[in-house]
Motif scaffolding. Structure first.
Motif, PDB file in Angstrom:
ATOM      1  N   ASP A  55       4.189   7.742   1.771  1.00  0.00           N
ATOM      2  CA  ASP A  55       3.912   6.692   2.741  1.00  0.00           C
ATOM      3  C   ASP A  55       4.089   7.136   4.184  1.00  0.00           C
ATOM      4  O   ASP A  55       3.802   6.361   5.108  1.00  0.00           O
ATOM      5  CB  ASP A  55       4.778   5.463   2.454  1.00  0.00           C
ATOM      6  CG  ASP A  55       4.086   4.499   1.517  1.00  0.00           C
ATOM      7  OD1 ASP A  55       3.739   4.928   0.394  1.00  0.00           O
ATOM      8  OD2 ASP A  55       3.856   3.342   1.901  1.00  0.00           O
ATOM      9  N   THR A  56       4.552   8.365   4.407  1.00  0.00           N
ATOM     10  CA  THR A  56       4.583   8.875   5.777  1.00  0.00           C
ATOM     11  C   THR A  56       3.183   9.231   6.262  1.00  0.00           C
ATOM     12  O   THR A  56       2.937   9.286   7.464  1.00  0.00           O
ATOM     13  CB  THR A  56       5.480  10.127   5.881  1.00  0.00           C
ATOM     14  OG1 THR A  56       4.952  11.169   5.039  1.00  0.00           O
ATOM     15  CG2 THR A  56       6.900   9.816   5.460  1.00  0.00           C
ATOM     16  N   TYR A 106       7.486   3.758  10.863  1.00  0.00           N
ATOM     17  CA  TYR A 106       8.018   4.084   9.543  1.00  0.00           C
ATOM     18  C   TYR A 106       8.957   5.284   9.621  1.00  0.00           C
ATOM     19  O   TYR A 106      10.054   5.274   9.042  1.00  0.00           O
ATOM     20  CB  TYR A 106       6.861   4.371   8.588  1.00  0.00           C
ATOM     21  CG  TYR A 106       7.286   4.782   7.203  1.00  0.00           C
ATOM     22  CD1 TYR A 106       7.559   3.826   6.224  1.00  0.00           C
ATOM     23  CD2 TYR A 106       7.418   6.122   6.862  1.00  0.00           C
ATOM     24  CE1 TYR A 106       7.953   4.196   4.949  1.00  0.00           C
ATOM     25  CE2 TYR A 106       7.809   6.505   5.593  1.00  0.00           C
ATOM     26  CZ  TYR A 106       8.065   5.536   4.643  1.00  0.00           C
ATOM     27  OH  TYR A 106       8.463   5.921   3.387  1.00  0.00           O
ATOM     28  N   ASN A 127      12.985   5.158   8.967  1.00  0.00           N
ATOM     29  CA  ASN A 127      13.445   6.029   7.891  1.00  0.00           C
ATOM     30  C   ASN A 127      14.592   6.918   8.365  1.00  0.00           C
ATOM     31  O   ASN A 127      15.613   7.068   7.691  1.00  0.00           O
ATOM     32  CB  ASN A 127      12.263   6.881   7.419  1.00  0.00           C
ATOM     33  CG  ASN A 127      12.486   7.482   6.050  1.00  0.00           C
ATOM     34  OD1 ASN A 127      13.241   8.440   5.941  1.00  0.00           O
ATOM     35  ND2 ASN A 127      11.820   6.957   5.046  1.00  0.00           N
ATOM     36  N   SER A 130       6.280  -2.697   0.625  1.00  0.00           N
ATOM     37  CA  SER A 130       4.968  -2.054   0.500  1.00  0.00           C
ATOM     38  C   SER A 130       3.894  -3.092   0.183  1.00  0.00           C
ATOM     39  O   SER A 130       2.813  -3.088   0.781  1.00  0.00           O
ATOM     40  CB  SER A 130       4.999  -1.001  -0.609  1.00  0.00           C
ATOM     41  OG  SER A 130       5.879   0.055  -0.301  1.00  0.00           O
ATOM     42  N   CYS A 184       3.193  -5.115   3.209  1.00  0.00           N
ATOM     43  CA  CYS A 184       2.318  -4.381   4.143  1.00  0.00           C
ATOM     44  C   CYS A 184       0.854  -4.578   3.768  1.00  0.00           C
ATOM     45  O   CYS A 184      -0.012  -4.731   4.627  1.00  0.00           O
ATOM     46  CB  CYS A 184       2.657  -2.890   4.134  1.00  0.00           C
ATOM     47  SG  CYS A 184       4.147  -2.432   5.034  1.00  0.00           S
ATOM     48  N   ARG A 210       6.472  -2.420   7.842  1.00  0.00           N
ATOM     49  CA  ARG A 210       6.595  -0.966   7.810  1.00  0.00           C
ATOM     50  C   ARG A 210       8.016  -0.540   8.184  1.00  0.00           C
ATOM     51  O   ARG A 210       8.551   0.433   7.645  1.00  0.00           O
ATOM     52  CB  ARG A 210       5.596  -0.322   8.758  1.00  0.00           C
ATOM     53  CG  ARG A 210       4.211  -0.183   8.202  1.00  0.00           C
ATOM     54  CD  ARG A 210       4.143   0.878   7.107  1.00  0.00           C
ATOM     55  NE  ARG A 210       3.931   2.211   7.625  1.00  0.00           N
ATOM     56  CZ  ARG A 210       3.844   3.298   6.865  1.00  0.00           C
ATOM     57  NH1 ARG A 210       3.990   3.210   5.560  1.00  0.00           N
ATOM     58  NH2 ARG A 210       3.655   4.483   7.400  1.00  0.00           N
ATOM     59  N   GLN A 215      10.026  -1.097   5.185  1.00  0.00           N
ATOM     60  CA  GLN A 215       9.683  -0.048   4.234  1.00  0.00           C
ATOM     61  C   GLN A 215      10.392   1.259   4.600  1.00  0.00           C
ATOM     62  O   GLN A 215      10.904   1.969   3.730  1.00  0.00           O
ATOM     63  CB  GLN A 215       8.170   0.145   4.220  1.00  0.00           C
ATOM     64  CG  GLN A 215       7.651   0.970   3.065  1.00  0.00           C
ATOM     65  CD  GLN A 215       6.149   1.220   3.180  1.00  0.00           C
ATOM     66  OE1 GLN A 215       5.628   1.388   4.284  1.00  0.00           O
ATOM     67  NE2 GLN A 215       5.464   1.239   2.065  1.00  0.00           N
ATOM     68  N   GLY A 216      10.414   1.576   5.896  1.00  0.00           N
ATOM     69  CA  GLY A 216      11.095   2.784   6.357  1.00  0.00           C
ATOM     70  C   GLY A 216      12.595   2.731   6.128  1.00  0.00           C
ATOM     71  O   GLY A 216      13.219   3.720   5.730  1.00  0.00           O
TER      72      GLY A 216
END
Length: 536
Positions: A37-38, A66, A70, A101, A104, A117, A120-121
């Motif tokens: 996902d990066t 993200y 992260n 996810s 998103c 996002r 998610q990160g």
């Protein structure tokens, strides 16, 4: 990264009585999904900007937010996992990652997409180091190298597979599926981890020990780090749009960023359980590895975003074909991971890192030769060269970075190396984006200087194009001349774009080259060992 894996070992999660390779595959799948996902949205940015009616610059925040979120959570993941249990923390992260996810995929505007996002990160930031710990505890020391090689394939190949998969999904379905695809995979991974992994007695004793000693999380340090990285990201993302320090907004953000950074250093130096060990980062060995990993992250993420963008904008590639141009590099990277894993047994890490950085710098120099007539093979081979260089950095840098690190600091060392990769990737994207925008304006201004009525070459080209359009049945000379001027304008804009991308790759080449002397100043380490000292 096969290397950073070894650091976070700690006897913290022991799988049930099952084949450890099954555990390795399950953990690698979850990690692959997170690292994927990066970059999976990189080739879909044009679809995202069109679908949500935002600029290309704003769409690029989907990648950088993200990475920063992260990196922020990575600094806290080690303590949280120890305090509340690795399995519990891992499952919470995996569940939140899967849910965010899916959200998103259903985002209705750019603000909601960026918010999801960030979530998610945050969730993904805790998954990689804990995955490393689970692997280290699942295998005996003599077999950890093979397990971490599999893990390293997931971490390094995922950013390359991302654009291909994202491009195919965007072309054939929609950009939403770049995120929705994580839903079923996440549910399967959650069920498998729940069944296969359980906290060991050692982990439970460690938890009780932390409670008994009343060791507290460095919440102030965490907020300082989060605020510093967040404001830095804001400056880099908005600088070009806001006219840098001509904007009061950028000035205020810069003051906040500098203030938080200045406050973070003395706080972390005095704190007994710092979220970021500043002394470790300031050492020659670990500090150099940290900077090299930042440079590597910048190259990996920036090239994975800008090469597909170049192919789509100027070579007419679909998102699928733009992603496929990166695929050969992913295959080479996968093969090289195992080759380099063997080389680290008898070649000093600093020489392998320097060689990898030199190969990547040459690959970036090769990309400065771009022009309109290039074919698919040129870009595929350029990615192959990068794919050769990356494993020469990712695996040896772990051995080098853990040299001299005490056993109780290996978890934090693992987190910081991952932070370096993500922060470097975010900075690399921002630097490349700003370079592209600024240099495109510069080249366009220089080219337009030659488009003057008195210039003989300009008049000749204008006359040829006007005659061409008249021969094609354009109604009047005035209309043919207008179309001729439009063609010249598009040509100027196209040439300015090529020049700007050349400058981007030149900047990335300089970043790669700077990693070479940093690698060469590293100490020699003991070769032929297993996991770094204290890693298990």
């Amino acid at each position: 990264m096969a290397g950073t894996a070894a650091a976070a070992a700690g006897s913290a999660s022991r799988p049930r009585a099952t084949n450890p390779w099954i555990v390795a595959v399950v953990v690698s799948i979850a990690t692959f999904m997170e690292v994927l996902d990066t970059t999976i949205a990189n080739v879909a940015l044009r679809y995202i900007s069109g679908g949500l009616a935002v600029s290309a610059d704003e769409a690029s925040w989907v990648v950088t937010t993200y990475l920063v979120a992260n990196a922020i959570v990575l600094t806290a993941s080690s303590f949280i996992a120890k305090r509340f249990g690795r399995k519990r923390f891992y499952l919470v992260c995996l569940a939140l990652f899967t849910a965010s996810s899916v959200l998103c995929g259903f985002a209705w505007n750019i603000e909601s997409l960026l918010f999801f996002r960030v979530l998610q990160g945050f969730a993904g930031g805790g998954m990689v180091p804990i995955s490393q710990s689970i692997l280290a505890d699942s295998f005996p020391p003599e077999k950890r190298g093979q397990a971490f090689a599999l893990f390293g394939v997931a971490v390094v190949v995922a950013p390359v597979v991302g654009p291909t998969l994202g491009g195919w999904l965007s072309d054939n379905y929609s950009w939403h599926w770049c995120f929705l695809i994580n839903g079923p995979v996440g549910l399967i991974a959650f069920a498998l981890v729940w069944y296969l992994v359980q906290d060991s007695k050692e982990a439970q004793r460690l938890r009780e020990d932390l409670k008994r000693r009343k060791v507290r999380f460095d919440i102030v340090g965490f907020l300082l780090v989060a605020g510093f990285l967040g404001s830095l990201e804001l400056i880099l993302d908005r600088g070009q749009i806001e006219d840098w320090f001509g904007s009061p907004f950028i000035i205020v953000a810069t003051v906040i960023c500098v203030t938080l950074f200045a406050a973070m250093i003395p706080w972390e130096l005095r704190h007994g359980n710092p979220v970021v060990d500043i002394r470790m980062v300031l050492t020659r060995q670990f500090g150099s590895c940290f900077l090299v990993m930042m440079a590597t992250g910048a190259i990996l993420i920036a090239t994975t975003q800008f090469m597909p963008q170049l192919l789509q904008e100027y070579y007419g590639y679909t998102a699928t074909w733009a992603g496929l141009a990166l695929s050969p590099g992913g295959f080479v990277t996968m093969c090289m991971m195992f080759v380099v894993g063997r080389l680290t047994g008898f070649v000093q890490p600093k020489y392998l890192i320097a060689l990898g950085a030199a190969i990547i710098a040459c690959a970036m120099w090769d990309l400065t030769r771009i022009y309109a007539g290039l074919d698919f093979g040129f870009f595929a081979w350029s990615r192959v060269y990068i794919g050769i260089g990356l494993p020469l950095i990712f695996i040896p840098i772990t051995t080098a970075s853990y040299d001299g690190i005490p056993p109780d600091k290996t978890d934090q060392a693992s987190a910081l190396i991952n932070v370096a990769r993500n922060v470097g990737g975010s900075i690399g994207v921002c630097v490349a984006t700003n370079t592209l925008a600024h240099r495109e304006q510069f080249h366009q201004s220089r080219l337009v200087e030659n488009l003057i009525p008195s210039d003989v070459a300009f008049q000749q080209r204008l006359s040829e194009l006007t005659s061409y359009f008249l021969s094609r049945g354009v109604g009047s000379t005035a209309d043919a001349r207008a179309q001729a001027l439009a063609v010249i304008g598009r040509t100027v804009q196209e040439q300015a774009g090529y020049g700007a991308y050349i400058d981007v790759f030149f900047v990335l080449m300089i970043i790669s080259a700077c990693a070479i002397p940093l690698a060469l100043i590293l100490r020699n380490v003991k070769l032929g060992g297993g996991a770094p000292s204290g890693a298990h």
